[in-house]
Design a protein around this motif. Structure first.
Motif, mmCIF file in Angstrom:
data_model
loop_
_atom_site.group_PDB
_atom_site.id
_atom_site.type_symbol
_atom_site.label_atom_id
_atom_site.label_comp_id
_atom_site.label_asym_id
_atom_site.label_seq_id
_atom_site.Cartn_x
_atom_site.Cartn_y
_atom_site.Cartn_z
ATOM 1 N N LEU A 1 11.857 -16.485 -26.641
ATOM 2 C CA LEU A 1 10.660 -16.514 -25.816
ATOM 3 C C LEU A 1 10.268 -17.947 -25.481
ATOM 4 O O LEU A 1 9.885 -18.249 -24.342
ATOM 5 N N ALA A 2 10.382 -18.844 -26.454
ATOM 6 C CA ALA A 2 10.038 -20.247 -26.218
ATOM 7 C C ALA A 2 10.923 -20.850 -25.133
ATOM 8 O O ALA A 2 10.453 -21.572 -24.244
ATOM 9 N N ILE A 3 12.222 -20.538 -25.185
ATOM 10 C CA ILE A 3 13.151 -21.064 -24.180
ATOM 11 C C ILE A 3 12.799 -20.529 -22.800
ATOM 12 O O ILE A 3 12.792 -21.270 -21.809
ATOM 13 N N CYS A 4 12.457 -19.246 -22.705
ATOM 14 C CA CYS A 4 12.091 -18.653 -21.420
ATOM 15 C C CYS A 4 10.827 -19.309 -20.851
ATOM 16 O O CYS A 4 10.758 -19.623 -19.655
ATOM 17 N N ILE A 5 9.834 -19.536 -21.701
ATOM 18 C CA ILE A 5 8.577 -20.141 -21.242
ATOM 19 C C ILE A 5 8.816 -21.551 -20.710
ATOM 20 O O ILE A 5 8.369 -21.919 -19.619
ATOM 21 N N VAL A 6 9.544 -22.341 -21.486
ATOM 22 C CA VAL A 6 9.795 -23.730 -21.085
ATOM 23 C C VAL A 6 10.668 -23.781 -19.835
ATOM 24 O O VAL A 6 10.433 -24.588 -18.920
ATOM 25 N N TYR A 7 11.674 -22.922 -19.778
ATOM 26 C CA TYR A 7 12.587 -22.905 -18.626
ATOM 27 C C TYR A 7 11.831 -22.548 -17.348
ATOM 28 O O TYR A 7 11.983 -23.211 -16.313
ATOM 29 N N VAL A 8 11.011 -21.491 -17.400
ATOM 30 C CA VAL A 8 10.268 -21.069 -16.209
ATOM 31 C C VAL A 8 9.318 -22.164 -15.750
ATOM 32 O O VAL A 8 9.232 -22.478 -14.553
ATOM 33 N N ALA A 9 8.587 -22.773 -16.681
ATOM 34 C CA ALA A 9 7.645 -23.835 -16.306
ATOM 35 C C ALA A 9 8.370 -25.003 -15.645
ATOM 36 O O ALA A 9 7.927 -25.530 -14.612
ATOM 37 N N ALA A 10 9.495 -25.412 -16.221
ATOM 38 C CA ALA A 10 10.239 -26.547 -15.671
ATOM 39 C C ALA A 10 10.830 -26.221 -14.302
ATOM 40 O O ALA A 10 10.791 -27.041 -13.377
ATOM 41 N N MET A 11 11.386 -25.005 -14.143
ATOM 42 C CA MET A 11 11.977 -24.630 -12.862
ATOM 43 C C MET A 11 10.911 -24.465 -11.779
ATOM 44 O O MET A 11 11.165 -24.720 -10.598
ATOM 45 N N MET A 12 9.718 -24.027 -12.174
ATOM 46 C CA MET A 12 8.631 -23.949 -11.194
ATOM 47 C C MET A 12 8.258 -25.337 -10.696
ATOM 48 O O MET A 12 8.051 -25.551 -9.497
#
Length: 461
Positions: free
Chosen positions: A8-19
């Motif tokens: 979940l942490a990886i998904c949150i960080v990945y989405v924020a960075a890609m946005m």
């Protein structure tokens, strides 16, 4: 802080960075006229704000995987995100065009590492059977940000300041870095392999100098000694890069893959289509504001339908591709987009905004078909063990193609007088030329019998 699942942490960080990364690719366009006015440069000279970002973004892509393996995905990803956030603040604080371009270079170098390193974190955390579901879940927020970028950029420019198109990254970037430091796991490869230092040392200044010459030529004039010197030196370094990469056992850019004719043709379609699209997205918002008197928000609202057209293409490609095949889908898509570009060059002060938006919708629909078809077939003849190198090479070439499209449009704009409706119309036709080149290579791709569309192909215009 409660313990959070590493996945979940990886998904949150990945989405924020890609946005953040995706938003930055589209939010700046409607603000370019205001940026030029504030920093005292002509509309044609603002191309360096985009070109510097695209080129530096491309340069770091081949090194991203090695850096993540060598120093750890968590350390490299969060370091790149921190630098990207810092560079966003510096962009917004710039008081000269040179300072803004330098900050954009730093932002591009950091931004180019986010997608490949973030994807590596995802793939290492989720087994193959879970990846498709995760990708679909993450696709909406990461595609929504670049779609909304033009509207947000226009709104911020009109109601606050052009500086906020960069400063908007600061709160999300800082929060994401802090969260990642607390929640992300680390991964370091035992053997990261060799890094092609010679290739990197030749490619980085070579591409940088050549793109500097193309971008600054529009502002300084092509006979300027600095422009000529930078262009010649950059070309010489790139000429040395080709034999160096062909001889290297582990090249940064595996140029040997271009000997494969189907891959080469499909890659050139992607490169030239990217140049045509980004050249248009650079010129048209400037034209709509400077020559036709629209506001930055009007320009952003007018460009937004291009993203909607891409979404429609994503839905329709499953029907059109199996029936028509790759070559026909590419050819029809490129012809439709070129026709829309030509009609956009004829937009006049009395043209209905809805007619203009319809043209942008058509651009996304037609060009989206062409790009999705390329992504589906480009790796058909590439061996599995070379897939990573082919993907990296294609990503770099596509970014360079986009930068060349922006620089070429700016050069035509400057040569045509640098302002006025006629100059902008000529610059838009330069983007048509890129699509024409893409069409020639698309026609060289042999048709395949009733191919099935690959589920993993995602749009990235």
């Amino acid at each position: 802080m409660p313990k959070i699942s590493p996945k979940l942490a990886i998904c949150i960080v990945y989405v924020a960075a890609m946005m953040m990364d995706g938003l930055d690719a589209t939010i700046v366009g409607p603000a370019l006229l205001a940026i030029g006015g504030a920093l005292g440069v002509s509309p044609a000279a603002t191309n360096m704000v985009e070109v510097s970002f695209l080129v530096s973004f491309a340069l770091v892509i081949p090194a991203a995987g090695w850096l993540a393996d060598r120093f750890g995905t968590r350390r490299v990803f969060l370091g790149a995100l921190a630098v990207f956030t810092l560079a966003s603040g510096l962009c917004g604080a710039a008081t000269t065009a040179g300072g803004l371009v330098a900050a954009r270079v730093l932002q591009g170098l950091a931004g180019g590492m986010l997608a490949p390193v973030g994807m590596a974190m995802l793939f290492r955390s989720f087994p193959p059977e879970e990846r498709l579901g995760v990708s679909r879940f993450l696709m909406l927020p990461t595609t929504l940000a670049p779609a909304l970028g033009p509207i947000l950029g226009g709104f911020l420019t009109d109601h606050l300041s052009w500086r906020w198109v960069f400063w908007i990254n600061l709160p999300l970037g800082l929060a994401t870095v802090l969260f990642g430091l607390l929640a992300l796991p680390e991964h370091v490869e035992e053997d990261a392999g060799r890094f092609d230092l010679r290739g990197f040392a030749l490619a980085t200044p070579g591409l940088g100098l050549l793109m500097f010459a193309l971008g600054e030529g529009a502002a300084r004039g092509w006979g300027d000694p600095l422009v000529l010197g930078a262009g010649l030196l950059g070309a010489c370094l790139l000429a040395l890069l080709i034999p160096a990469e062909l001889r290297s056992p582990a090249p940064m850019l595996d140029l040997r893959l271009l000997a494969d004719a189907p891959f080469r043709s499909a890659a050139l379609v992607a490169v030239l289509a990217s140049g045509g699209l980004l050249g248009m997205l650079y010129v048209f918002p400037l034209m709509y504001q400077d020559a036709l008197g629209a506001t930055a928000l009007d320009a952003g609202l007018t460009v937004f339908p291009e993203s909607l057209g891409l979404m429609l293409a994503t839905a329709a490609i499953g029907w059109s591709f199996p029936r028509l095949g790759a070559r026909r889908v590419m050819a029809l898509g490129l012809l439709g987009a070129a026709a829309a570009f030509v009609l956009m060059s004829r937009v006049a002060p009395g043209t209905s905004p809805w007619a203009v938006r319809a043209l942008l919708l058509a651009v996304g629909f037609f060009l989206g078909h062409a790009v999705l078809a390329v992504q589906t077939v480009v790796f058909d003849t590439i061996a599995d063990e070379a897939m990573g190198r082919a993907s990296s090479l294609l990503s770099v070439l596509r970014q360079i193609g986009g930068a060349a499209g922006v620089a070429a449009s700016a050069a035509v704009l400057a040569a045509s007088g640098g302002a006025g409706l006629g100059a902008y119309q000529a610059a838009l036709l330069a983007s048509v030329a890129f699509l024409g080149g893409a069409l020639l290579f698309a026609l060289q791709i042999r048709p395949a019998p009733a191919p099935q569309l690959r589920a993993e192909a995602e749009p990235s215009v």
